[in-house]
Write a protein that holds these residues in place. Structure first.
Motif, short mmCIF file in Angstrom:
data_model
loop_
_atom_site.label_atom_id
_atom_site.label_comp_id
_atom_site.label_asym_id
_atom_site.label_seq_id
_atom_site.Cartn_x
_atom_site.Cartn_y
_atom_site.Cartn_z
N VAL A 251 -14.73 13.60 -2.55
CA VAL A 251 -15.66 13.47 -1.50
C VAL A 251 -15.96 14.69 -0.66
N ARG A 252 -14.89 15.36 -0.27
CA ARG A 252 -15.09 16.29 0.82
C ARG A 252 -15.35 17.52 0.19
N ASP A 253 -15.31 17.73 -1.18
CA ASP A 253 -15.88 18.83 -1.85
C ASP A 253 -17.07 19.11 -1.85
N ALA A 254 -17.80 17.75 -1.89
CA ALA A 254 -19.31 17.77 -1.69
C ALA A 254 -19.73 17.79 -0.32
N TYR A 255 -18.98 17.07 0.60
CA TYR A 255 -19.32 16.74 1.92
C TYR A 255 -18.23 17.29 2.75
N PRO A 256 -17.95 18.31 3.14
CA PRO A 256 -16.86 19.03 3.74
C PRO A 256 -16.77 18.25 5.32
N ASP A 257 -17.75 17.90 5.94
CA ASP A 257 -17.74 17.17 7.42
C ASP A 257 -17.43 16.04 7.37
N ILE A 258 -17.27 15.04 6.23
CA ILE A 258 -17.11 13.70 6.00
C ILE A 258 -15.42 13.47 6.60
N LEU A 259 -15.35 12.34 7.08
CA LEU A 259 -14.01 12.10 7.51
C LEU A 259 -13.77 10.71 6.71
N CYS A 260 -12.66 10.74 6.07
CA CYS A 260 -12.26 9.60 4.73
C CYS A 260 -11.10 8.83 5.45
N SER A 261 -11.12 7.44 5.30
CA SER A 261 -10.12 6.64 5.43
C SER A 261 -9.85 5.80 4.19
N ALA A 262 -8.84 5.42 3.94
CA ALA A 262 -8.53 4.65 2.67
C ALA A 262 -7.17 3.82 2.61
N GLU A 263 -7.18 2.97 1.71
CA GLU A 263 -5.75 2.19 1.56
C GLU A 263 -5.82 1.90 0.20
N TRP A 264 -4.69 2.32 -0.45
CA TRP A 264 -4.16 2.04 -1.88
C TRP A 264 -3.02 1.31 -1.92
N GLU A 265 -3.18 0.36 -2.61
CA GLU A 265 -1.88 -0.66 -2.64
C GLU A 265 -1.51 -1.28 -3.87
N CYS A 266 -0.21 -1.40 -3.99
CA CYS A 266 0.19 -2.38 -5.19
C CYS A 266 0.76 -3.29 -4.85
N ASP A 267 0.53 -4.73 -5.22
CA ASP A 267 0.88 -5.86 -4.61
C ASP A 267 1.65 -6.75 -5.95
N VAL A 268 2.67 -7.39 -5.80
CA VAL A 268 3.34 -8.06 -6.83
C VAL A 268 3.69 -9.45 -6.28
N GLU A 269 3.13 -10.30 -6.94
CA GLU A 269 3.26 -11.84 -6.44
C GLU A 269 3.87 -12.67 -7.64
N THR A 270 4.78 -13.40 -7.24
CA THR A 270 5.47 -14.47 -7.99
C THR A 270 5.29 -15.91 -7.30
N THR A 271 4.72 -16.96 -8.47
CA THR A 271 4.47 -18.19 -8.05
C THR A 271 5.11 -19.10 -8.73
N ARG A 272 5.73 -20.13 -8.24
CA ARG A 272 6.50 -21.23 -8.82
C ARG A 272 6.05 -22.60 -8.37
N LEU A 273 5.89 -23.58 -9.10
CA LEU A 273 5.47 -24.84 -8.76
C LEU A 273 6.38 -25.90 -9.57
N ILE A 274 7.04 -26.75 -8.99
CA ILE A 274 7.77 -27.75 -9.59
C ILE A 274 7.63 -29.05 -9.06
N ASN A 275 7.52 -30.11 -9.59
CA ASN A 275 7.52 -31.48 -9.07
C ASN A 275 8.14 -32.77 -9.72
N SER A 276 8.15 -33.57 -9.00
CA SER A 276 9.04 -34.81 -9.52
C SER A 276 8.92 -35.40 -10.80
#
Length: 435
Positions: free
Chosen positions: A129-154
């Motif tokens: 982005v800044r190569d094309a627009y040097p005056d730009i200010l960028c903010s970002a969030e990059w994330e890896c999320d791992v979730e485990t779910t378990r369900l048991i019943n009677s």
């Protein structure tokens, strides 16, 4: 990431204690997640984080009265059971809805990536982005999320799965005197993210915003980008919710088998598709492929076990908890809009005079479908070309009316939250703007 040994043994312990304490039925819903986000601010790395959470929800019935108790982190099993039993005394008896499908561990979905990879992707997207627009200010969030779910019943149910999702969102701020522009876009996927595609989407919006222009006024064709189209689908999801049908809040309560939208539109749920794929719902029912609207005709409402019983249609496998401390209620885990074939550029080229809506401010439409929103980021189309950014512009109308006047769907479908949607052109909406 799997459940640790202490957490893994907890459901059976809770189930045993609940039944010994007088409950005639019980279920335990367990979730554990690990997130590793990488944050950028003002074009630079701001911070790295690693956060882990685990929670357990116990739902039981004693004398038919439900009680729900939740604990986060380490759990005192007897205290959790006692709390659920005490809460059950405050509730009226209800029909016990539990799945008895048996035991099954589903294969893990998605691929985890390192913090170093997230960092590399984030730096690459900002640099493009800044190569094309040097005056730009960028903010970002990059994330890896791992979730485990378990369900048991009677009733003998024991379901378990782990899924990994990768996500990112980047914003670019451009200040030109008193004119401030903020453009944002993101991605979500199971296996990899593409910083080049993300940067190109942002650069395209910046190119369109090189100059400001007045908005077209009156009823003109509106092109909602895939990012903005989600407002329309939020209303449609509410209208197809079986709970809204039972409460007579949905305008489609008596419309099964009727033409409710343009014939261009087909909406479906596909359990194995995309980053929001899900093998079972929060009641342990297997999810299934469902076509809700086919060529504009309403085919089915989505339900959990309770609503399915009241509608006499049975559950569609869409009983989800809005939060760990909530009871299951009808919800969609993904919604796919069947795309068309034209590119975004081709859609723009088909409009003589109209408006592109890419970002909006304020709330969207409720289940009534009526809305009036400020356009945060929009562009004017004149003779098939984008001629500049519009400011101080509002779009108003009704979602159901707009989708009956659906002109065309693009071939650029992408995930926007849990909805897979292309760009689309609709008519029947009103545009107002300041000269």
């Amino acid at each position: 990431m799997g459940l640790d040994d202490t957490l893994a043994a907890l459901p059976e312990q809770l189930l045993d204690l609940a039944l010994k304490s007088g409950a005639e039925a019980a279920e335990i819903f367990q979730s554990q997640s690990l997130a590793r986000p990488v944050f950028f601010e003002a074009n630079r790395l701001k911070q790295l984080e690693s956060s882990q959470s685990e929670g357990t929800a116990l739902r039981l019935w004693r004398r038919g009265r439900p009680g729900l108790a939740v604990a986060y982190g380490p759990v005192d099993a007897q205290a959790l059971v006692d709390r659920a039993l005490a809460l059950s005394e405050l509730n009226a008896p209800e029909t016990i809805e539990l799945s008895d499908r048996g035991q099954f561990v589903y294969p893990d979905l998605g691929a985890s990536v390192s913090v170093e990879q997230l960092l590399e992707w984030g730096q690459a997207a900002i640099a493009l982005v800044r190569d094309a627009y040097p005056d730009i200010l960028c903010s970002a969030e990059w994330e890896c999320d791992v979730e485990t779910t378990r369900l048991i019943n009677s009733c003998g149910l024991d379901c378990h799965h782990t899924d990994t999702t990768l996500s990112c969102f980047q914003s670019a701020e451009w200040v030109r005197g008193e004119d401030f522009l903020s453009v944002g876009d993101g991605q979500i996927d199971r296996d990899r993210l593409d910083p080049h595609t993300l940067a190109q989407h942002i650069l395209q919006r910046l190119d369109w915003a090189q100059s400001n222009t007045t908005a077209p006024v009156g009823r003109v064709p509106i092109l909602f980008t895939a990012k903005a189209a989600d407002m329309l689908w939020d209303t449609i999801q509410a209208a197809m919710n079986g709970k809204q049908v039972i409460e007579r809040a949905s305008p489609w309560s008596d419309r099964l088998g009727d033409l409710v939208t343009s014939t261009h539109l087909t909406l479906s749920q596909q359990p194995d598709a995309g980053p929001f794929s899900c093998p079972f719902d929060d009641e342990g029912t297997p999810t299934q492929r469902i076509t809700f609207i086919k060529d504009g005709v309403l085919q089915l409402f989505y339900t959990d076990r309770t609503i399915g019983r009241l509608l006499t249609s049975g559950t569609t496998g869409n009983g989800f908890r809005p939060g760990l401390g909530s009871y299951p209620t009808p919800g969609l885990f993904n919604l796919l809009v069947q795309p068309g074939y034209k590119s975004l550029d081709d859609l723009i080229g088909s409009i003589d005079s109209g408006l592109i809506v890419d970002q909006m401010l304020g709330g969207g439409a409720g289940i009534s479908g009526d809305f009036s929103v400020n356009v945060d980021l929009g562009y004017r189309i004149d003779r098939g070309q984008v001629v500049g950014r519009v400011k101080d512009t509002m779009v108003a109308g009704n979602v159901y009316t707009a989708l009956k006047n659906l002109v065309e769907l693009g071939g650029d479908a992408d995930w926007n939250g849990s909805c897979y949607t292309p760009s689309l052109i609709v008519e029947g909406l009103s545009v107002t703007g300041r000269s």
